[in-house]
Every structure is written in structure tokens, then in C-alpha cells.
Design a protein around this motif. Structure first.
Motif, mmCIF file in Angstrom:
data_model
loop_
_atom_site.group_PDB
_atom_site.id
_atom_site.type_symbol
_atom_site.label_atom_id
_atom_site.label_comp_id
_atom_site.label_asym_id
_atom_site.label_seq_id
_atom_site.Cartn_x
_atom_site.Cartn_y
_atom_site.Cartn_z
ATOM 1 N N VAL A 108 58.236 98.465 30.763
ATOM 2 C CA VAL A 108 58.115 97.251 29.950
ATOM 3 C C VAL A 108 57.168 97.460 28.765
ATOM 4 C CG1 VAL A 108 56.210 96.225 31.287
ATOM 5 C CG2 VAL A 108 57.834 94.735 30.082
ATOM 6 N N PHE A 109 56.219 98.398 28.868
ATOM 7 C CA PHE A 109 55.318 98.683 27.745
ATOM 8 C C PHE A 109 56.123 99.176 26.532
ATOM 9 C CE2 PHE A 109 51.131 99.677 30.245
ATOM 10 C CZ PHE A 109 51.225 98.443 30.856
ATOM 11 N N ASP A 110 57.005 100.136 26.784
ATOM 12 C CA ASP A 110 57.818 100.683 25.693
ATOM 13 C C ASP A 110 58.828 99.651 25.195
ATOM 14 O OD1 ASP A 110 56.527 103.141 25.666
ATOM 15 O OD2 ASP A 110 57.875 104.005 27.163
ATOM 16 N N GLU A 111 59.331 98.835 26.108
ATOM 17 C CA GLU A 111 60.283 97.795 25.705
ATOM 18 C C GLU A 111 59.631 96.815 24.739
ATOM 19 O OE1 GLU A 111 61.645 96.070 29.330
ATOM 20 O OE2 GLU A 111 62.554 97.939 30.056
ATOM 21 N N LEU A 112 58.388 96.460 25.004
ATOM 22 C CA LEU A 112 57.677 95.537 24.112
ATOM 23 C C LEU A 112 57.424 96.173 22.750
ATOM 24 C CD1 LEU A 112 55.169 93.862 26.606
ATOM 25 C CD2 LEU A 112 56.834 92.671 25.158
ATOM 26 N N CYS A 113 57.124 97.461 22.723
ATOM 27 C CA CYS A 113 56.925 98.144 21.442
ATOM 28 C C CYS A 113 58.209 98.153 20.623
ATOM 29 C CB CYS A 113 56.432 99.580 21.676
ATOM 30 S SG CYS A 113 54.716 99.674 22.233
ATOM 31 N N LYS A 114 59.349 98.293 21.309
ATOM 32 C CA LYS A 114 60.637 98.249 20.615
ATOM 33 C C LYS A 114 60.913 96.851 20.069
ATOM 34 C CE LYS A 114 62.705 101.993 23.322
ATOM 35 N NZ LYS A 114 63.681 102.342 24.396
ATOM 36 N N VAL A 115 60.568 95.831 20.847
ATOM 37 C CA VAL A 115 60.723 94.451 20.381
ATOM 38 C C VAL A 115 59.885 94.230 19.126
ATOM 39 C CG1 VAL A 115 60.249 92.020 20.929
ATOM 40 C CG2 VAL A 115 61.285 93.505 22.650
ATOM 41 N N ALA A 116 58.650 94.728 19.156
ATOM 42 C CA ALA A 116 57.754 94.575 18.010
ATOM 43 C C ALA A 116 58.292 95.291 16.784
ATOM 44 C CB ALA A 116 56.363 95.098 18.361
ATOM 45 N N SER A 117 58.815 96.500 16.989
ATOM 46 C CA SER A 117 59.353 97.269 15.866
ATOM 47 C C SER A 117 60.537 96.550 15.233
ATOM 48 C CB SER A 117 59.773 98.655 16.359
ATOM 49 O OG SER A 117 60.351 99.405 15.311
ATOM 50 N N ARG A 118 61.450 96.042 16.079
ATOM 51 C CA ARG A 118 62.612 95.321 15.549
ATOM 52 C C ARG A 118 62.184 94.050 14.829
ATOM 53 N NH1 ARG A 118 64.978 96.917 20.647
ATOM 54 N NH2 ARG A 118 64.443 94.868 21.517
ATOM 55 N N GLY A 119 61.192 93.364 15.393
ATOM 56 C CA GLY A 119 60.711 92.131 14.766
ATOM 57 C C GLY A 119 60.102 92.379 13.398
ATOM 58 N N LEU A 120 59.347 93.474 13.276
ATOM 59 C CA LEU A 120 58.739 93.816 11.988
ATOM 60 C C LEU A 120 59.807 94.179 10.967
ATOM 61 C CD1 LEU A 120 55.728 95.947 13.264
ATOM 62 C CD2 LEU A 120 55.557 93.784 12.035
ATOM 63 N N ARG A 121 60.835 94.871 11.409
ATOM 64 C CA ARG A 121 61.908 95.257 10.494
ATOM 65 C C ARG A 121 62.708 94.031 10.033
ATOM 66 N NH1 ARG A 121 60.717 100.368 9.026
ATOM 67 N NH2 ARG A 121 60.852 101.916 10.704
ATOM 68 N N ALA A 122 63.005 93.141 10.985
ATOM 69 C CA ALA A 122 63.860 91.983 10.672
ATOM 70 C C ALA A 122 63.155 90.955 9.802
ATOM 71 C CB ALA A 122 64.337 91.334 11.970
ATOM 72 N N GLN A 123 61.885 90.740 10.070
ATOM 73 C CA GLN A 123 61.093 89.750 9.320
ATOM 74 C C GLN A 123 61.738 88.366 9.333
ATOM 75 O OE1 GLN A 123 57.864 90.048 7.254
ATOM 76 N NE2 GLN A 123 57.880 91.336 9.095
ATOM 77 N N THR A 124 62.220 87.969 10.513
ATOM 78 C CA THR A 124 62.820 86.638 10.640
ATOM 79 C C THR A 124 61.924 85.671 11.412
ATOM 80 O OG1 THR A 124 64.001 87.388 12.633
ATOM 81 C CG2 THR A 124 65.180 87.511 10.526
ATOM 82 N N GLU A 125 61.037 86.200 12.259
ATOM 83 C CA GLU A 125 60.135 85.357 13.046
ATOM 84 C C GLU A 125 58.804 85.195 12.329
ATOM 85 O OE1 GLU A 125 61.066 83.853 15.785
ATOM 86 O OE2 GLU A 125 63.029 84.830 15.815
ATOM 87 N N ALA A 126 58.238 83.997 12.433
ATOM 88 C CA ALA A 126 56.994 83.685 11.715
ATOM 89 C C ALA A 126 55.854 84.620 12.116
ATOM 90 C CB ALA A 126 56.602 82.229 11.974
ATOM 91 N N GLY A 127 55.779 84.942 13.422
ATOM 92 C CA GLY A 127 54.694 85.798 13.900
ATOM 93 C C GLY A 127 54.716 87.170 13.256
ATOM 94 N N PHE A 128 55.904 87.733 13.108
ATOM 95 C CA PHE A 128 56.018 89.059 12.487
ATOM 96 C C PHE A 128 55.894 88.967 10.961
ATOM 97 C CE2 PHE A 128 58.399 89.691 16.515
ATOM 98 C CZ PHE A 128 57.565 90.657 17.065
ATOM 99 N N LYS A 129 56.311 87.843 10.394
ATOM 100 C CA LYS A 129 56.172 87.646 8.946
ATOM 101 C C LYS A 129 54.703 87.650 8.533
ATOM 102 C CE LYS A 129 60.342 84.963 7.867
ATOM 103 N NZ LYS A 129 60.837 83.633 7.425
ATOM 104 N N ALA A 130 53.843 87.135 9.417
ATOM 105 C CA ALA A 130 52.408 87.051 9.091
ATOM 106 C C ALA A 130 51.805 88.429 8.857
ATOM 107 C CB ALA A 130 51.664 86.342 10.220
ATOM 108 N N LEU A 131 52.378 89.457 9.464
ATOM 109 C CA LEU A 131 51.858 90.808 9.303
ATOM 110 C C LEU A 131 52.202 91.417 7.951
ATOM 111 C CD1 LEU A 131 52.645 91.819 12.912
ATOM 112 C CD2 LEU A 131 50.485 92.433 11.853
ATOM 113 N N ASP A 132 53.240 90.881 7.303
ATOM 114 C CA ASP A 132 53.676 91.441 6.033
ATOM 115 C C ASP A 132 52.599 91.315 4.963
ATOM 116 O OD1 ASP A 132 55.512 92.670 4.295
ATOM 117 O OD2 ASP A 132 56.127 90.723 3.504
ATOM 118 N N ALA A 133 51.815 90.245 5.024
ATOM 119 C CA ALA A 133 50.748 90.043 4.035
ATOM 120 C C ALA A 133 49.498 90.842 4.370
ATOM 121 C CB ALA A 133 50.407 88.554 3.955
ATOM 122 N N LEU A 134 49.453 91.411 5.582
ATOM 123 C CA LEU A 134 48.247 92.087 6.048
ATOM 124 C C LEU A 134 48.328 93.607 5.925
ATOM 125 C CD1 LEU A 134 45.504 91.494 7.512
ATOM 126 C CD2 LEU A 134 46.718 91.908 9.654
#
Length: 436
Positions: A108-134
Motif C-alpha cells: 500500500v505504500f507504493d500504491e499511495l505513491c502512485k496515486v500521488a504521482s498520478r494526481g500531480l500529473r493530472a492536476q484535477t484535484e484541489a489538494g494536488f493543485k496546491a502543490l503547483d504553486a509551491l
């Protein structure tokens, strides 16, 4: 408000707060609530840092040119994961215990990292969008994509850098191959992530050397991982410059820092020579020869200044006018020790003492031995003269003599050892008792 402060506190501050609230007082009244918040945050960060372990060392201040992200990136990334995949986060928390971790990291550790990577690439969720400015979300996503390989390599990393064998080299090459299967240009990033987990990041050269089968400096310098060698060479030059420029008036800490710079240079030169097939006229070989000469000259210049600093801190007056500056002198007890001169000599002596481990291999071992022999001869004579004054009062003020004998004992602890210094202190105490 307190919860927000606890959640945003740096790890070091949070540990200090946890220790401060660990006593009986921390469990009473309003402090009990604060302690509960701190303990919950410590637990949450343990889970977060276990899941995101491959990128945690990247989320700190690092040298220019190294892959790095702001510390807040971890907080925002974890918050986004809790919102995006709450059940997986709960599973990770449940599996984040010594019994599960002994069997290796849960999937599940690696699965969560994959979720995070996809979220950062997609930039559709607010939580991951917040990282774009940082930070650079593409770079962060790339690191998360390699997290599975890095996590698998971390238990082997100390073996790789301690003593590389053919079997370990094969394991390192396999990790490199797996990284390049994810994306063709992933090799340098893999080494960057692994280096961040090492106490001395320059030791990653051993792993790169094993993967590349110890290449020549010309080939390595022009390859995609040439930056790692260039970074080490730049650090060597920076440390040599520091040794040349450090101010002894800043005292013991500065002298120790300069000595550690000399030790680091020695380690880095050895690392380069062992990892790279250096050519005398190669791009790195030429520079390494120059740096070897430069570090020896810088260290010897500092050591050669020690005698002058000793005379300034423990001044002498000539026995006779005919003796002049070169004649043997006796302690000059006309004023209390000059604090600036005391700090300067301490810094130089600490520097000489701390480079003991690297002096021989760096080519200035014999120079160091000669300098110490001369310094110890001067100190031995000074101590005998000053103890005579303490006992008899003949030759100067006994009160000042006591101050200076204590100074001399401290100095000889650096130039020789603490046992000799303690003998001097006992002799001084006996002399004072006899004079009383």
C-alpha cells in the motif's frame, strides 16, 4: 490555532515539543490537550514519512543544483492523499508498525505513491493543485514514480557504499535498469534520490561507478551523470577556499569547522580516485592534481601560523636585551590574557588536532608532526617557567601566572592529549597550595 501550529511545526520543533511535554506537568490541565495534539501529529508524521520515505530527504534545504522540494510539500502531498485515497491511508497507518515493517514495506505504500504521482500529473484535484504553486510538480511526480525502486534499494544502500562486490554491483545495475524502464532518462534522478539518503552524499559515486563499470573521467564527465562528479569537485574547491579564509578569531568552533572541511576534502579525493579511472590529462584528473596541491598548501599555511599565534597568546619577554626576538624568553606577566589571541590560538590548535585522521593520506602528515613537536617543546618550557613563578613569585605576578598556566594546560590538551593537560593542572594546584 494550536492544532494548526502543531501541524505546521518543523520536525525538529515537534520533537522538542514532544520532549518538553513528556513530563508529569505535560499531562495536566490545558497542556494535556496540547500533548495529545502533539502525540497525534508525531504518529501521523511517522506514517507519512514511512509511506513517502523515498522523497523525504529531498524535502529539505539542499545545495544548489540538487533535486529538492520545500518541506511543506510533504504536508500538502499527504493532505491530498488523505483526501484522494482515505482508505489506503488508513490501511497504511494500520500496517505501519514494527511487525509489518519487518517483512518489508507493505504494497500500500507504493500504491499511495502512485496515486500521488498520478494526481500531480493530472492536476484535477484541489489538494494536488496546491502543490503547483509551491514546487515543480513534474519533478516531484517523477520522484514518486521511482519510489518503488528507491524503496527497494534503500535496505541495500549501505552495503553498496561500504564495500561493493560483484553481486552488489549487479543489484545496483538491476535497480538502474528498472528505473530506466519507467522512463529512459531516470538514471540520474535515481542516483539523486539515493544520494539524499546517505550521510555523505558524495559516496553515491561508488554506486554510479559500479553501474558504469568504473569509467574513465573523460567518459564520465561527458555523460548524463557527469554532474555528480562536477558537484564533488566544486565542493572540494569550496572547502579549500574556506580553509584558506577562515578567521581564527572566531574561536574553537571555526577551527573545528575548518578541520572538518579538510577531512571532507580528503574523503572526496579518495572517493573520486577509487570510483573513477582518472587520466593524468583528463578533465577531472588535471583538476584533482591541482586540488591535492592546494589542500596541502592551505593546511600547511594554517599549521605554520601556529607558532606565531602561540607567542601572541602566551607572550614571552627576553631574558636579556642581547637575546633579542630569537633569544629564549620567560613568561611576560604584565596583563591578563588577551581574549582575541586566546580564541585565535585555540582555533588553530583545534584545527591541527582534528586533521590527525586525514593528514597522512593527504600529504601533510610529516609537516603536522614537525609543527606539533615544535609547539609542544615551547609549551613544555613555558609550563615549567610559569609553574616556577606560581610556586615562588619570582619572575612575575602569581595571580596572572595562575591564569596563564590554566591556559597552557588547555592548549596542551589539543597539541598532545587530555591526560597531559590534567597532569599540568594537578601540578599547578600543588604549586598553588605550596605557595599559599
Amino acid at each position: 490555532m494550536v492544532r494548526k501550529l502543531v501541524e505546521t511545526a518543523p520536525d525538529a520543533a515537534l520533537r522538542s515539543l514532544e520532549l518538553a511535554l513528556a513530563g508529569p506537568a505535560g499531562g495536566q490541565g490545558a497542556l494535556a490537550t496540547v500533548r495529545g495534539l502533539v502525540e497525534d501529529e508525531v504518529t501521523a508524521r511517522y506514517v507519512r514519512n514511512s509511506v513517502l520515505a523515498p522523497i523525504v530527504p529531498l524535502c529539505v534545504a539542499r545545495d544548489a543544483g540538487q533535486t529538492a522540494f520545500p518541506p511543506r510539500a510533504l504536508t500538502l502531498l499527504w493532505a491530498a492523499l488523505r483526501q484522494q485515497a482515505p482508505k489506503k491511508v488508513e490501511e497504511a497507518a494500520a500496517r505501519c508498525n514494527p511487525w509489518d515493517l519487518e517483512q518489508g514495506p507493505p504494497d500500500v505504500f507504493d500504491e499511495l505513491c502512485k496515486v500521488a504521482s498520478r494526481g500531480l500529473r493530472a492536476q484535477t484535484e484541489a489538494g494536488f493543485k496546491a502543490l503547483d504553486a509551491l514546487c515543480d510538480v513534474d519533478a516531484l511526480a517523477s520522484c514518486l514514480e521511482l519510489s518503488t525502486i528507491v524503496r527497494g534499494a534503500l535496505p541495500k544502500l549501505q552495503e553498496w557504499v561500504s564495500k561493493m562486490s560483484e553481486e552488489r554491483a549487479s543489484s545496483a545495475r538491476l535497480a538502474y535498469k528498472d528505473a530506466c524502464a519507467i522512463r529512459p532518462d531516470a538514471g540520474p534522478l535515481l542516483f539523486e534520490m539515493l544520494a539524499a539518503h546517505l550521510p555523505d552524499d558524495f559516496r553515491i559515486l561508488r554506486v554510479i561507478s559500479a553501474v558504469m563499470d568504473r569509467p574513465g573521467d573523460k567518459f564520465w564527465a561527458s555523460s548524463e551523470v557527469g554532474a555528480f562528479g562536477e558537484r564533488v569537485l566544486a565542493d572540494i574547491e569550496k572547502n579549500i577556499d574556506f580553509i584558506n579564509a577562515f578567521d581564527p578569531a572566531k574561536g574553537e568552533a571555526e577551527g573545528r569547522k575548518a578541520a572538518h572541511a579538510a577531512q571532507r576534502v580528503a574523503q572526496q579525493i579518495t572517493e573520486l580516485e577509487q570510483s573513477v579511472n582518472m587520466a593524468k590529462e583528463g578533465p577531472w584528473g588535471r583538476r584533482l592534481v591541482k586540488y591535492k596541491q592546494a589542500i596541502a598548501q592551505a593546511v600547511e599555511a594554517r599549521m605554520n601560523a601556529a607558532e606565531k599565534e602561540l607567542l601572541a597568546a602566551l607572550p614571552l619577554r627576553p631574558i636579556s636585551i642581547l637575546g633579542g626576538k630569537k633569544g629564549k624568553g620567560v613568561p611576560q606577566l604584565t596583563a591578563e590574557p588577551d581574549e582575541t589571541q586566546v580564541r585565535r590560538l585555540t582555533a588553530v590548535l583545534v584545527f591541527i588536532a582534528e586533521i590527525r585522521g586525514c593528514a597522512l593520506q593527504s600529504g601533510y602528515g610529516s609537516s603536522r608532526a614537525k609543527v606539533l613537536e615544535k609547539l609542544n617543546g615551547r609549551l613544555d618550557q613555558y609550563i615549567e617557567d610559569i609553574l616556577h613563578i606560581v610556586r615562588t613569585g619570582d619572575g612575575g605576578d602569581q595571580g596572572l601566572a595562575r591564569l596563564y598556566v590554566d591556559l597552557a594546560a588547555g592548549y596542551i590538551a589539543y597539541s598532545r592529549d587530555e591526560k597531559t593537560a590534567e597532569i599540568v593542572r594537578r601540578r599547578a594546584a600543588a604549586a598553588m597550595a605550596a605557595a599559599a
